[in-house]
Motif scaffolding. Structure first.
Motif, PDB file in Angstrom:
ATOM      1  N   THR A  42       0.856  -1.190   0.000  1.00 58.51           N
ATOM      2  CA  THR A  42       0.000   0.000   0.000  1.00 58.51           C
ATOM      3  C   THR A  42       0.891   1.237   0.000  1.00 58.51           C
ATOM      4  O   THR A  42       2.120   1.138  -0.079  1.00 58.51           O
ATOM      5  CB  THR A  42      -0.927  -0.011   1.229  1.00 58.51           C
ATOM      6  OG1 THR A  42      -0.131   0.102   2.409  1.00 58.51           O
ATOM      7  CG2 THR A  42      -1.760  -1.290   1.279  1.00 58.51           C
ATOM      8  N   ASP A  43       0.257   2.401   0.124  1.00 57.04           N
ATOM      9  CA  ASP A  43       1.059   3.634   0.130  1.00 57.04           C
ATOM     10  C   ASP A  43       1.939   3.748   1.370  1.00 57.04           C
ATOM     11  O   ASP A  43       2.979   4.418   1.344  1.00 57.04           O
ATOM     12  CB  ASP A  43       0.137   4.857   0.054  1.00 57.04           C
ATOM     13  CG  ASP A  43      -0.545   4.951  -1.288  1.00 57.04           C
ATOM     14  OD1 ASP A  43      -0.083   4.252  -2.229  1.00 57.04           O
ATOM     15  OD2 ASP A  43      -1.550   5.684  -1.418  1.00 57.04           O
ATOM     16  N   ALA A  44       1.550   3.086   2.467  1.00 56.86           N
ATOM     17  CA  ALA A  44       2.289   3.252   3.722  1.00 56.86           C
ATOM     18  C   ALA A  44       2.779   1.940   4.300  1.00 56.86           C
ATOM     19  O   ALA A  44       3.268   1.918   5.429  1.00 56.86           O
ATOM     20  CB  ALA A  44       1.409   3.962   4.755  1.00 56.86           C
ATOM     21  N   LYS A  61       7.667   7.094   4.819  1.00 58.06           N
ATOM     22  CA  LYS A  61       6.839   8.009   4.051  1.00 58.06           C
ATOM     23  C   LYS A  61       6.053   7.202   3.004  1.00 58.06           C
ATOM     24  O   LYS A  61       6.288   6.015   2.811  1.00 58.06           O
ATOM     25  CB  LYS A  61       7.691   9.086   3.374  1.00 58.06           C
ATOM     26  CG  LYS A  61       8.262  10.114   4.342  1.00 58.06           C
ATOM     27  CD  LYS A  61       8.990  11.223   3.589  1.00 58.06           C
ATOM     28  CE  LYS A  61       9.533  12.270   4.567  1.00 58.06           C
ATOM     29  NZ  LYS A  61      10.225  13.371   3.859  1.00 58.06           N
ATOM     30  N   ASP A  62       5.179   7.923   2.315  1.00 56.64           N
ATOM     31  CA  ASP A  62       4.308   7.239   1.356  1.00 56.64           C
ATOM     32  C   ASP A  62       5.065   6.905   0.073  1.00 56.64           C
ATOM     33  O   ASP A  62       6.002   7.613  -0.319  1.00 56.64           O
ATOM     34  CB  ASP A  62       3.101   8.109   1.016  1.00 56.64           C
ATOM     35  CG  ASP A  62       2.190   8.295   2.220  1.00 56.64           C
ATOM     36  OD1 ASP A  62       2.321   7.502   3.177  1.00 56.64           O
ATOM     37  OD2 ASP A  62       1.341   9.211   2.197  1.00 56.64           O
ATOM     38  N   ASP A  64       4.282   5.100  -4.094  1.00 57.57           N
ATOM     39  CA  ASP A  64       3.263   4.907  -5.142  1.00 57.57           C
ATOM     40  C   ASP A  64       3.137   3.403  -5.406  1.00 57.57           C
ATOM     41  O   ASP A  64       3.978   2.812  -6.089  1.00 57.57           O
ATOM     42  CB  ASP A  64       3.675   5.659  -6.406  1.00 57.57           C
ATOM     43  CG  ASP A  64       2.590   5.625  -7.465  1.00 57.57           C
ATOM     44  OD1 ASP A  64       1.495   5.067  -7.177  1.00 57.57           O
ATOM     45  OD2 ASP A  64       2.822   6.122  -8.584  1.00 57.57           O
ATOM     46  N   LYS A  84       6.601   8.787  -3.530  1.00 57.83           N
ATOM     47  CA  LYS A  84       5.718   9.851  -3.994  1.00 57.83           C
ATOM     48  C   LYS A  84       6.440  11.199  -4.013  1.00 57.83           C
ATOM     49  O   LYS A  84       6.286  11.977  -4.951  1.00 57.83           O
ATOM     50  CB  LYS A  84       4.478   9.929  -3.100  1.00 57.83           C
ATOM     51  CG  LYS A  84       3.425   8.881  -3.402  1.00 57.83           C
ATOM     52  CD  LYS A  84       2.144   9.162  -2.624  1.00 57.83           C
ATOM     53  CE  LYS A  84       1.059   8.173  -3.024  1.00 57.83           C
ATOM     54  NZ  LYS A  84      -0.207   8.444  -2.308  1.00 57.83           N
ATOM     55  N   ARG A 104      -2.564   5.074  10.328  1.00 55.15           N
ATOM     56  CA  ARG A 104      -2.038   5.384   8.996  1.00 55.15           C
ATOM     57  C   ARG A 104      -2.057   4.140   8.099  1.00 55.15           C
ATOM     58  O   ARG A 104      -2.380   4.213   6.905  1.00 55.15           O
ATOM     59  CB  ARG A 104      -0.616   5.920   9.140  1.00 55.15           C
ATOM     60  CG  ARG A 104       0.091   6.235   7.825  1.00 55.15           C
ATOM     61  CD  ARG A 104       1.372   7.007   8.094  1.00 55.15           C
ATOM     62  NE  ARG A 104       2.180   7.122   6.895  1.00 55.15           N
ATOM     63  CZ  ARG A 104       3.205   6.337   6.576  1.00 55.15           C
ATOM     64  NH1 ARG A 104       3.555   5.358   7.424  1.00 55.15           N
ATOM     65  NH2 ARG A 104       3.889   6.525   5.455  1.00 55.15           N
ATOM     66  N   SER A 108      -4.288   3.602   4.654  1.00 54.84           N
ATOM     67  CA  SER A 108      -3.686   3.243   3.363  1.00 54.84           C
ATOM     68  C   SER A 108      -4.338   1.976   2.779  1.00 54.84           C
ATOM     69  O   SER A 108      -4.522   1.862   1.557  1.00 54.84           O
ATOM     70  CB  SER A 108      -2.180   3.042   3.530  1.00 54.84           C
ATOM     71  OG  SER A 108      -1.911   1.927   4.366  1.00 54.84           O
TER      72      SER A 108
END
Length: 628
Positions: A42-44, A61-62, A64, A84, A104, A108
């Motif tokens: 996922t993003d996180a 951090k996030d 893509d 990202k 978080r 995500s």
């Protein structure tokens, strides 16, 4: 198998640059096959599951996740994630308390689920649009082909018509040239006058210049010429009228002769019918006369024999010797009449009797011959002749007539004798049997019947009386009913469950074992291959379809069906089947395969890509052609 209570955390290494970060997870041989390894991103978060190992990394951090890639190899999992925001993180794991990190992570996960749902809907809509486009494109291609075929048919038709018209023109030209060379047949009075020369062809008459008789019929003529041709010809020159009268006379003559012949034939038929009728009437009269004659002879002979038996016996001293001789002859005659049936049934030969008669005196031979003649008159046939079934029955009937006469006269013994002769002559006739009894015999028979009835009555009275009614109780032990081996006591669901259990047991014993549906599917696939080799593409397509109904994961059947659809110009079906086969082929991994087997797998994928690309090209969808 299965996990332990606490999964193991594998070792991992990571590195980064300003645009991406890479994570390499090291798995030992305990992880088993790569089929059990799953990577979620996922993003996180990055999560790797490979029993008994489990690794979950909350990222600093996030990233893509749509552009991130994971590579699973035996013993190692490599993940490359695109950041990202560009920059150096300095650390991989997220900082902060557990609650915020968890929140978080869950956020995500929700975002990823929503993106996946949107992506799925977009893919579904795109597929629908592609299918719709393919359908209409296929339709347009078929319409174009239809227009081409119709255009070609029209061109062929025009060409054929042109050739036909040329042939007709050529033929008419030849016929016209032939008619110009020959003289036209005289068919009218006007033409006849021209040919015979009574009228000058170039002399003007009533404002009309006559044309020669050999002028072509199709030449345009004036109205005056047409009227003159329609006029009635002069009778003395009218050849057609004479021919018509002659034909009428010939027809009348033929009809008159025909009617005369028919009258003669009818008269002859009537005469023949009258002769046949007279002959039949004469035969009937002769037959009736013969029957009447035989009946009279039988009536004449029967009373003589009956009166001879009824006469009372007298002393020999009171009779005249001539009378005695006459009575002895009569008695002898009656005895011979009684033995007639036996002689006829035994089929004695007349020649033997004649030889025996030669030894007798002349007067006795004459008397015996007269007796034989009387018997022949009585029975209506030659003595000693062979008998057929009908004649034997006739002899038996006559003996029974004589026996009935004797019985009515009270001569029972003679009646019995004739009945015996009748039975010997025709023993198969059972519905005409006679039973002649004297009064003593009848009384004896009735007495025996009465004694028999009394005896039967005594036997019945000796039987014990029936038992009185009672009550009987029966108890049965409950148990399973034994059924024949061919009778099935299982339901369809039970049979299906049992077959699945048997298949699982076979699969554990032999990983290559196939179930019943797979065997049938394999046979259908082989039939499809046979039909394809014989170029019966429609039958092959049907066979592959039946195979896939039983085994939906048969990638080779999908691939072969796409080829049949391509041969039949069904491009939409080619795209669907080739895509399905390609998805199934991609699930085959290189691990544990020989180089040759892996090369064959790659060839299968290449063939599917080629067929799908060909279908897209024929439909004009060049942007979707992808041979990778």
């Amino acid at each position: 198998g299965g996990w332990s209570r606490m999964p193991l955390t594998p070792q991992f290494k990571w590195n980064e640059d300003e645009e991406s970060c890479s994570v390499e997870v090291i798995l030992s041989s305990a992880a088993g096959s790569t089929r059990n390894t799953r990577v979620e991103c996922t993003d996180a978060m990055i999560k790797v599951t490979s029993p008994p190992y489990f690794l979950q990394l909350d990222l600093y951090k996030d990233i893509d996740e749509s552009t991130s890639k994971a590579t699973v190899l035996p013993g190692v999992v490599s993940i490359k994630a695109r950041k990202k925001d560009k920059g150096i993180w300095g650390q991989l794991k997220a900082a902060g308390d557990a609650a915020s990190v968890k929140e978080r992570r869950e956020a995500s996960i929700r975002e990823k689920s929503q993106r996946d749902a949107r992506r799925y809907e977009d893919t579904k809509e795109k597929k629908r649009q592609d299918d719709d486009y393919v359908f209409h494109k296929q339709w347009d291609l078929e319409k174009d082909e239809k227009r081409v075929i119709e255009r070609l048919a029209e061109l062929h038709k025009k060409d054929a018509e042109k050739q036909l018209y040329e042939w007709v023109d050529t033929k008419e030209a030849k016929e016209a040239a032939g008619r110009g060379a020959e003289d036209e047949q005289v068919s009218t009075y006007f033409d006849k006058q021209l040919v015979e020369g009574d009228v000058d062809p170039f002399e003007e008459k009533d404002g009309l210049i006559p044309l020669p008789g050999s002028y072509h019929k199709k030449t345009a003529r004036s109205s005056a010429m047409a009227n003159s041709l329609k006029a009635e010809p002069v009778p003395e020159f009218d050849i057609r009228k004479k021919d018509k009268e002659a034909s009428i006379e010939r027809r009348d003559e033929v009809s008159a002769k025909k009617s005369q012949i028919e009258e003669i034939e009818e008269e002859e038929e009537e005469e023949e019918e009258e002769e046949i009728k007279k002959a039949m009437e004469q035969e009937v009269d002769e037959e009736q006369k013969a029957k009447e004659h035989r009946r009279l002879e039988a009536e004449r002979v029967m009373p003589l024999s009956m009166t001879a038996k009824q006469k009372p016996d007298a002393s020999s001293s009171s009779k005249n010797p001539a009378v005695e001789e006459e009575e002895s002859c009569r008695n002898k005659k009656e005895a011979e009449e009684g033995d007639l049936g036996k002689e006829l049934a035994s089929g004695k030969n007349v020649e033997e009797e004649e030889e025996n008669d030669e030894d007798k005196p002349a007067n006795k031979r004459e008397s015996s011959r007269s007796d034989v003649a009387d018997e022949e008159k009585l029975l209506g046939r030659k003595k000693g002749a062979s008998l057929n079934r009908w004649d034997a029955e006739a002899v038996a009937q006559k003996h029974r007539m004589i026996g009935d006469a004797y019985f009515k006269a009270g001569m029972v013994e003679d009646a019995k004798r004739h009945e015996a002769l009748a039975r010997e002559a025709a023993p198969w006739v059972e519905d005409q049997l006679r039973v002649y009894e004297t009064k003593e015999e009848e009384e004896l028979r009735l007495q025996k019947e009465k004694e028999k009835e009394e005896k039967d009555r005594d036997t019945l009275s000796a039987l014990p009386p029936p038992r009185s009614a009672g009550r009987v109780e029966l108890n049965f032990t409950k148990g399973r009913r034994n059924l024949p081996a061919r009778e099935r006591i299982e339901t369809d669901e039970e049979v299906k469950v049992r077959e699945e259990e048997d298949y699982r047991e076979k699969k554990r014993a032999n990983p290559d074992a196939r179930g019943p549906n797979e065997d049938q599917a394999q046979w259908l696939k082989m039939r499809g291959d046979h039909f394809y080799r014989t170029r019966d593409y429609r039958a092959a397509l049907n066979a592959y379809t039946s195979c896939l109904q039983l085994d939906t994961r048969n990638a080779q059947a999908y691939s072969n069906r796409s080829l049949c659809s391509l041969r039949l110009f069904l491009f939409a079906d080619v795209i669907a089947d080739a895509s399905k086969a390609l998805d199934l082929f991609k699930k085959v991994k290189k691990e544990g395969k020989d180089p040759e087997d892996w090369a064959q797998e790659l060839e299968k994928r290449a063939r599917c890509l080629l067929r799908r690309g060909t279908a897209y090209t024929r439909l004009g969808m060049f942007d979707l052609v992808d041979l990778r």
